[in-house]
Write a protein that holds these residues in place. Structure first.
Motif, PDB file in Angstrom:
ATOM      1  N   VAL A  46       0.843  -1.192   0.000  1.00  0.00           N
ATOM      2  CA  VAL A  46       0.000   0.000   0.000  1.00  0.00           C
ATOM      3  C   VAL A  46       0.882   1.247   0.000  1.00  0.00           C
ATOM      4  CG1 VAL A  46      -1.693   1.333   1.315  1.00  0.00           C
ATOM      5  CG2 VAL A  46      -1.910  -1.159   1.148  1.00  0.00           C
ATOM      6  N   LEU A  47       0.583   2.154  -0.906  1.00  0.00           N
ATOM      7  CA  LEU A  47       1.271   3.446  -0.969  1.00  0.00           C
ATOM      8  C   LEU A  47       0.389   4.488  -0.308  1.00  0.00           C
ATOM      9  CD1 LEU A  47       3.659   5.157  -2.036  1.00  0.00           C
ATOM     10  CD2 LEU A  47       2.343   5.479  -4.145  1.00  0.00           C
ATOM     11  N   ASN A  48       0.922   5.117   0.735  1.00  0.00           N
ATOM     12  CA  ASN A  48       0.199   6.161   1.460  1.00  0.00           C
ATOM     13  C   ASN A  48       1.129   7.361   1.560  1.00  0.00           C
ATOM     14  OD1 ASN A  48      -1.483   7.693   3.024  1.00  0.00           O
ATOM     15  ND2 ASN A  48      -1.558   6.283   4.765  1.00  0.00           N
ATOM     16  N   VAL A  49       0.934   8.318   0.683  1.00  0.00           N
ATOM     17  CA  VAL A  49       1.860   9.455   0.593  1.00  0.00           C
ATOM     18  C   VAL A  49       1.634  10.420   1.751  1.00  0.00           C
ATOM     19  CG1 VAL A  49       2.685  11.339  -0.866  1.00  0.00           C
ATOM     20  CG2 VAL A  49       1.870   9.202  -1.909  1.00  0.00           C
ATOM     21  N   ALA A  50       0.380  10.817   1.968  1.00  0.00           N
ATOM     22  CA  ALA A  50       0.038  11.752   3.048  1.00  0.00           C
ATOM     23  C   ALA A  50      -1.426  11.529   3.393  1.00  0.00           C
ATOM     24  CB  ALA A  50       0.289  13.195   2.624  1.00  0.00           C
ATOM     25  N   ASN A  51      -1.691  10.397   4.030  1.00  0.00           N
ATOM     26  CA  ASN A  51      -3.060   9.949   4.278  1.00  0.00           C
ATOM     27  C   ASN A  51      -3.866   9.968   2.983  1.00  0.00           C
ATOM     28  OD1 ASN A  51      -5.065   8.879   5.944  1.00  0.00           O
ATOM     29  ND2 ASN A  51      -5.997  10.882   6.297  1.00  0.00           N
TER      30      ASN A  51
END
Length: 246
Positions: A46-51
């Motif tokens: 999972v990619l979560n850059v800034a929520n």
């Protein structure tokens, strides 16, 4: 070990990383996932850059996601449903950004509502995500056993997300036996190194083919337990690859 109606030793276990820290904060973790031989049982990250996807493309995230995709690993964009309270338009806007900026292969719909009343809204969201991304891999992040109707909506359901002391005594919902293990995910934090084999046995017995086990805990409110790579990452990959006898 928690009792269950799963499929036992027939389950082939792999890993889903639900929320590693930003690649600039955890470069070693992201590199470890693409190390030759190390990422072979990795189902998705999972990619979560800034929520979510952030407000503009992030070059370091694009690079990290590209390396994993080149290694054959799915990249899922993190979408926060806020238990059904998130504005639908903003949710879909975030999904578009994940696709446009990072070529996401699908999505983790985190904090997904789990009750029967939520079924129409969840179906609408998943249908729309599949329209904007062909062959999107959709994971519903309930964190508990939802109403069984949710199983017909997405590719996978997260039916446990929590601490090891709860997981080792957990019970699997009886309706899950009607679905293959590839449909279910378990995320467990605070798993001590000596108990990794036991955790794998529980997942297999309960019929969950995608797992994420970590020795990190939720005691430090500043750090999400999923952000660091487990201290025993190489060991757990090896044990999952060899299989764990009952």
């Amino acid at each position: 070990m928690g009792s269950g109606t799963g499929t036992g030793t027939g389950v082939r276990t792999g890993f889903g990383a639900p929320g590693l820290a930003h690649p600039l904060l955890a470069p070693a973790e992201w590199n470890a996932l693409t190390r030759p031989g190390g990422a072979s049982p990795l189902h998705w990250v999972v990619l979560n850059v800034a929520n979510g996807p952030g407000v503009q493309p992030d070059p370091s995230c694009l690079e990290a996601a590209g390396r994993l995709r080149n290694a054959g690993v799915r990249i899922l964009g993190h979408l926060d449903s806020a238990y059904g309270l998130r504005d639908f338009g903003r949710l879909i806007s975030d999904a578009h950004r994940f696709i446009d900026w990072y070529q996401a292969d699908g999505f983790l719909l985190d904090r997904c509502p789990a009750d029967r009343a939520a079924l129409p809204a969840v179906r609408r969201a998943v249908h729309t995500l599949r329209v904007i991304r062909d062959d999107a891999h959709i994971v519903l992040g309930h964190g508990t056993h939802p109403h069984p109707g949710h199983a017909d909506i997405a590719d996978q359901l997260v039916t446990f997300s929590g601490a090891w002391h709860d997981y080792r005594w957990s019970q699997v919902a009886e309706w899950t036996v009607d679905h293959p293990p590839e449909r279910f995910c378990h995320f467990v934090h605070g798993v001590p190194r000596p108990h990794v084999a036991e955790a794998l046995r529980i997942a297999r017995w309960q019929g969950a083919a995608t797992v994420w086990f970590t020795d990190r805990t939720d005691r430090d409110s500043r750090i999400n337990p999923w952000e660091p790579l487990p201290g025993y990452w190489d060991d757990v990959v090896s044990q999952a690859g060899m299989g764990v006898s009952e």
